[in-house]
Design a protein around this motif. Structure first.
Motif, PDB file in Angstrom:
ATOM      1  N   ARG A  45      19.840 -12.260   0.802  1.00 11.46           N
ATOM      2  CA  ARG A  45      19.878 -13.294  -0.244  1.00 11.46           C
ATOM      3  C   ARG A  45      21.024 -13.026  -1.222  1.00 11.46           C
ATOM      4  NH1 ARG A  45      17.012 -14.333  -5.177  1.00 11.46           N
ATOM      5  NH2 ARG A  45      16.848 -16.585  -5.428  1.00 11.46           N
ATOM      6  N   ASP A  46      21.756 -14.061  -1.553  1.00  7.42           N
ATOM      7  CA  ASP A  46      22.919 -13.959  -2.442  1.00  7.42           C
ATOM      8  C   ASP A  46      22.511 -14.405  -3.848  1.00  7.42           C
ATOM      9  OD1 ASP A  46      25.503 -13.442  -3.179  1.00  7.42           O
ATOM     10  OD2 ASP A  46      26.355 -15.196  -2.205  1.00  7.42           O
ATOM     11  N   SER A  47      21.646 -13.638  -4.492  1.00  9.81           N
ATOM     12  CA  SER A  47      21.024 -14.065  -5.749  1.00  9.81           C
ATOM     13  C   SER A  47      21.969 -14.073  -6.948  1.00  9.81           C
ATOM     14  CB  SER A  47      19.806 -13.186  -6.055  1.00  9.81           C
ATOM     15  OG  SER A  47      20.196 -11.833  -6.193  1.00  9.81           O
TER      16      SER A  47
ATOM     17  N   TYR B 276      35.193  -5.518  -6.262  1.00  7.91           N
ATOM     18  CA  TYR B 276      36.077  -6.524  -6.852  1.00  7.91           C
ATOM     19  C   TYR B 276      36.694  -5.993  -8.149  1.00  7.91           C
ATOM     20  CZ  TYR B 276      37.361 -11.158  -8.758  1.00  7.91           C
ATOM     21  OH  TYR B 276      38.009 -12.232  -9.303  1.00  7.91           O
ATOM     22  N   ILE B 277      35.871  -5.422  -9.006  1.00  8.79           N
ATOM     23  CA  ILE B 277      36.386  -4.881 -10.270  1.00  8.79           C
ATOM     24  C   ILE B 277      37.367  -3.738 -10.014  1.00  8.79           C
ATOM     25  CG2 ILE B 277      35.743  -3.625 -12.368  1.00  8.79           C
ATOM     26  CD1 ILE B 277      33.145  -5.373 -12.348  1.00  8.79           C
TER      27      ILE B 277
ATOM     28  N   HIS C 262      27.562 -11.424  -2.821  1.00  8.07           N
ATOM     29  CA  HIS C 262      28.036 -11.249  -4.197  1.00  8.07           C
ATOM     30  C   HIS C 262      27.143 -10.271  -4.959  1.00  8.07           C
ATOM     31  CE1 HIS C 262      29.836 -15.085  -2.916  1.00  8.07           C
ATOM     32  NE2 HIS C 262      30.879 -14.623  -3.576  1.00  8.07           N
ATOM     33  N   GLY C 263      26.623  -9.301  -4.225  1.00 11.58           N
ATOM     34  CA  GLY C 263      25.729  -8.311  -4.816  1.00 11.58           C
ATOM     35  C   GLY C 263      26.470  -7.272  -5.649  1.00 11.58           C
ATOM     36  N   PRO C 264      25.732  -6.311  -6.180  1.00 10.33           N
ATOM     37  CA  PRO C 264      26.327  -5.290  -7.040  1.00 10.33           C
ATOM     38  C   PRO C 264      27.450  -4.499  -6.368  1.00 10.33           C
ATOM     39  CG  PRO C 264      23.935  -5.207  -7.171  1.00 10.33           C
ATOM     40  CD  PRO C 264      24.276  -6.181  -6.083  1.00 10.33           C
TER      41      PRO C 264
ATOM     42  N   ARG D  49      24.810  -7.862 -11.938  1.00  7.69           N
ATOM     43  CA  ARG D  49      24.660  -6.420 -11.742  1.00  7.69           C
ATOM     44  C   ARG D  49      25.877  -5.906 -10.978  1.00  7.69           C
ATOM     45  NH1 ARG D  49      19.685  -6.056  -8.507  1.00  7.69           N
ATOM     46  NH2 ARG D  49      21.000  -4.472  -7.660  1.00  7.69           N
ATOM     47  N   VAL D  50      26.377  -4.734 -11.395  1.00  5.20           N
ATOM     48  CA  VAL D  50      27.576  -4.151 -10.818  1.00  5.20           C
ATOM     49  C   VAL D  50      27.292  -2.698 -10.460  1.00  5.20           C
ATOM     50  CG1 VAL D  50      30.001  -3.543 -11.229  1.00  5.20           C
ATOM     51  CG2 VAL D  50      29.064  -5.645 -12.226  1.00  5.20           C
TER      52      VAL D  50
END
Length: 168
Positions: A2-4, A140-141, A132-134, A166-167
């Protein structure tokens, strides 16, 4: 998986891209981030699929990128995407599809969008992690920090946090 976090990540990116666009438009590169004055670097823009391909190839061969992520040695093919709504990454074929124009603007032919898609590419466990999870957000950052600059990464990180992302 799931891409929450997807919508929160996109919300944060829109805010960050807006800050860069205002900096370009008005020539004022200093923004306030958590009470500190930060000067935004210039974000690279691209003119064509070929220039994006060249950029992607160069990022993937950076020593620190190759040392950090195993998938950096997997070549990415950049292609034009029909439609103009979003760029996307096709993991099965390692293809980055980028729309060229929307109403006369090449909104996706910019460094932050391309680094977002490269963060997808560098995920060695894409079948086990949320798109697009943590983990993605951390990659990405890190890419933004090392390629665009720490000021851009600080803005992206704090904006993500303020949007509830969340990262790791």
């Amino acid at each position: 998986m799931r891409d929450s976090q997807r919508s929160q990540v996109y919300d944060a990116e829109m805010l960050v891209r807006g800050a860069f666009e205002r900096a370009d438009e008005f020539g004022v590169r200093t923004v306030e981030v958590l009470g500190s004055q930060v000067t935004l670097p210039v974000e690279r823009k691209f003119a064509s699929v070929e220039s994006v391909q060249n950029y992607v190839d160069r990022v993937l061969t950076l020593n620190w990128v190759a040392a950090q992520w195993k998938r950096a040695d997997v070549p990415v093919t950049v292609r034009a995407r029909s439609g103009a709504r979003a760029a996307h990454y096709e993991a099965d074929d390692a293809v980055l599809a980028v729309p060229l124009h929307l109403h006369g603007k090449a909104w996706a032919l910019r460094e932050l969008v391309i680094l977002h898609e490269l963060a997808h590419h560098l995920d060695a466990d894409h079948a086990l992690t949320a798109p697009h999870g943590p983990e993605f957000c951390g990659r990405y950052i890190e890419l933004v920090d090392g390629v665009v600059g720490p000021e851009a990464a600080l803005l992206l990180r704090t904006t993500m946090y303020s949007c509830g992302v969340r990262v790791l």
